[in-house]
Design a protein around this motif. Structure first.
Motif, PDB file in Angstrom:
ATOM      1  N   LEU A  36       0.826  -1.203   0.000  1.00  0.00           N
ATOM      2  CA  LEU A  36       0.000   0.000   0.000  1.00  0.00           C
ATOM      3  C   LEU A  36       0.863   1.257   0.000  1.00  0.00           C
ATOM      4  CD1 LEU A  36      -2.810   1.402   0.353  1.00  0.00           C
ATOM      5  CD2 LEU A  36      -2.459   1.175   2.821  1.00  0.00           C
ATOM      6  N   LEU A  37       1.942   1.241   0.777  1.00  0.00           N
ATOM      7  CA  LEU A  37       2.802   2.414   0.923  1.00  0.00           C
ATOM      8  C   LEU A  37       3.790   2.595  -0.228  1.00  0.00           C
ATOM      9  CD1 LEU A  37       3.666   2.236   4.732  1.00  0.00           C
ATOM     10  CD2 LEU A  37       2.063   3.786   3.602  1.00  0.00           C
ATOM     11  N   TYR A  38       3.849   1.634  -1.118  1.00  0.00           N
ATOM     12  CA  TYR A  38       4.843   1.656  -2.188  1.00  0.00           C
ATOM     13  C   TYR A  38       4.501   2.713  -3.236  1.00  0.00           C
ATOM     14  CZ  TYR A  38       8.131  -0.181  -5.667  1.00  0.00           C
ATOM     15  OH  TYR A  38       9.172  -0.335  -6.577  1.00  0.00           O
ATOM     16  N   VAL A  39       5.333   3.738  -3.305  1.00  0.00           N
ATOM     17  CA  VAL A  39       5.177   4.820  -4.280  1.00  0.00           C
ATOM     18  C   VAL A  39       6.477   4.887  -5.079  1.00  0.00           C
ATOM     19  CG1 VAL A  39       4.735   7.275  -4.632  1.00  0.00           C
ATOM     20  CG2 VAL A  39       3.674   6.086  -2.697  1.00  0.00           C
ATOM     21  N   PRO A  40       6.500   4.397  -6.316  1.00  0.00           N
ATOM     22  CA  PRO A  40       7.744   4.311  -7.088  1.00  0.00           C
ATOM     23  C   PRO A  40       8.533   5.615  -7.175  1.00  0.00           C
ATOM     24  CG  PRO A  40       6.002   3.107  -8.195  1.00  0.00           C
ATOM     25  CD  PRO A  40       5.356   3.837  -7.046  1.00  0.00           C
ATOM     26  N   GLU A  41       7.810   6.746  -7.231  1.00  0.00           N
ATOM     27  CA  GLU A  41       8.496   8.039  -7.362  1.00  0.00           C
ATOM     28  C   GLU A  41       9.390   8.348  -6.169  1.00  0.00           C
ATOM     29  OE1 GLU A  41       4.551   8.421  -9.584  1.00  0.00           O
ATOM     30  OE2 GLU A  41       5.274   7.509  -7.724  1.00  0.00           O
ATOM     31  N   LEU A  42       9.128   7.705  -5.024  1.00  0.00           N
ATOM     32  CA  LEU A  42       9.917   7.989  -3.827  1.00  0.00           C
ATOM     33  C   LEU A  42      11.263   7.258  -3.818  1.00  0.00           C
ATOM     34  CD1 LEU A  42       7.244   7.862  -0.971  1.00  0.00           C
ATOM     35  CD2 LEU A  42       8.453   9.875  -1.824  1.00  0.00           C
ATOM     36  N   LEU A  43      11.382   6.176  -4.544  1.00  0.00           N
ATOM     37  CA  LEU A  43      12.581   5.344  -4.465  1.00  0.00           C
ATOM     38  C   LEU A  43      13.817   6.138  -4.877  1.00  0.00           C
ATOM     39  CD1 LEU A  43      11.228   1.988  -5.894  1.00  0.00           C
ATOM     40  CD2 LEU A  43      11.179   2.843  -3.554  1.00  0.00           C
ATOM     41  N   ARG A  44      14.884   5.973  -4.120  1.00  0.00           N
ATOM     42  CA  ARG A  44      16.070   6.801  -4.300  1.00  0.00           C
ATOM     43  C   ARG A  44      17.326   6.031  -4.712  1.00  0.00           C
ATOM     44  NH1 ARG A  44      14.887  11.324  -5.667  1.00  0.00           N
ATOM     45  NH2 ARG A  44      13.180  10.053  -6.399  1.00  0.00           N
ATOM     46  N   THR A  45      17.270   4.716  -4.740  1.00  0.00           N
ATOM     47  CA  THR A  45      18.490   3.937  -4.990  1.00  0.00           C
ATOM     48  C   THR A  45      19.151   4.304  -6.313  1.00  0.00           C
ATOM     49  OG1 THR A  45      17.873   2.064  -3.601  1.00  0.00           O
ATOM     50  CG2 THR A  45      19.389   1.617  -5.398  1.00  0.00           C
TER      51      THR A  45
END
Length: 263
Positions: A102-111
């Protein structure tokens, strides 16, 4: 939201340590740019240490939720619907997986952004690359995430909220200070520096549609509240306080590393 909501409790619990670590890190940003220094070695050093947190958090996250390609095409509304049943201890694994999806928002990923930025910085100066190869204090936090938090994946909620909120709500202030260092300092053209999409080596600070993502992220955190038991919520709050202690220790360790880096 009511006083019983997790997000409200989290904000109350971390208000003081959050303000403290923000001041701590903001004061050190000024030491990483002109006129204090004329090459981004200290910035690269600090970024490489904090990068370990994002690497660890995101690899554990995906390990718990599975390959997003297998389920990410489901609408957000469908994922929210999964959170509407009262939490049950009998299906905790499935419940926590649903929560973290539910919390997974691709735009937030920073790797990927971090890897690209660090690669760019390393290409600027061999001395910078040398620091990437030394013992990294941030690796201790990554190890903690891969062992302790992975064993209690609901604790990822604390990491996800705190670490990404730092970019969404406070990152713009840090980014503005870094941009003021000028194009030459970052080995960029003036056009690149003023681009609407912040380029390497500062792409870490750019989130596509940040205002929309911020609103969505906050809404999902409120919805995620339903999938945690009361005891799990308390553990998430306790973990949030541990996070700030770890961040403080990491930042203070950078002070000692910085002295050696400038020799």
């Amino acid at each position: 939201m009511t006083e019983d909501d997790l997000l409200v409790k989290l904000r109350q619990a971390i208000q003081e340590p959050h303000a403290s670590i923000h001041r701590l890190n903001l004061s050190r940003i000024a030491l990483c740019i002109p006129p204090q220094i004329h090459q981004p070695i200290l910035y690269a050093l600090g970024l490489s240490r904090y990068a370990e947190i994002f690497y660890g958090m995101e690899e554990v996250w995906v390990a718990v939720i599975g390959d997003p390609a297998d389920w990410i095409d489901r609408a957000t509304d469908d994922r929210i619907a999964d959170s509407e049943s009262p939490p049950s201890s009998s299906d905790s694994t499935e419940r926590i997986t649903s929560l973290l999806r539910l919390l997974y928002v691709p735009e937030l990923l920073r790797t990927r952004a971090l890897q690209a930025d660090l690669s760019f910085l390393g290409a600027m100066d061999p001395n910078i690359t040398r620091w990437f190869q030394t013992q990294n204090p941030g690796a201790e936090i990554r190890e903690y995430l891969n062992h302790e938090v992975r064993g209690k994946p609901h604790l990822l909620v604390a990491w996800i909220w705190i670490i990404y909120s730092a970019i969404l709500y406070g990152g713009y202030e840090i980014q503005a200070k870094l941009l003021k260092a000028g194009a030459e300092f970052w080995d960029l053209s003036e056009k690149e520096l003023k681009s609407s999409r912040t380029p390497c080596p500062l792409s870490f600070w750019h989130i596509d549609g940040a205002a929309t993502v911020k609103k969505k992220f906050r809404t999902l955190m409120v919805d995620a509240n339903r999938l945690l038991t009361r005891s799990e919520q308390q553990e998430v709050i306790d973990e949030s306080l541990r996070i700030f202690k770890k961040l403080e220790r990491l930042t203070l360790s950078l002070d000692e590393e910085a002295k050696t880096a400038l020799l």
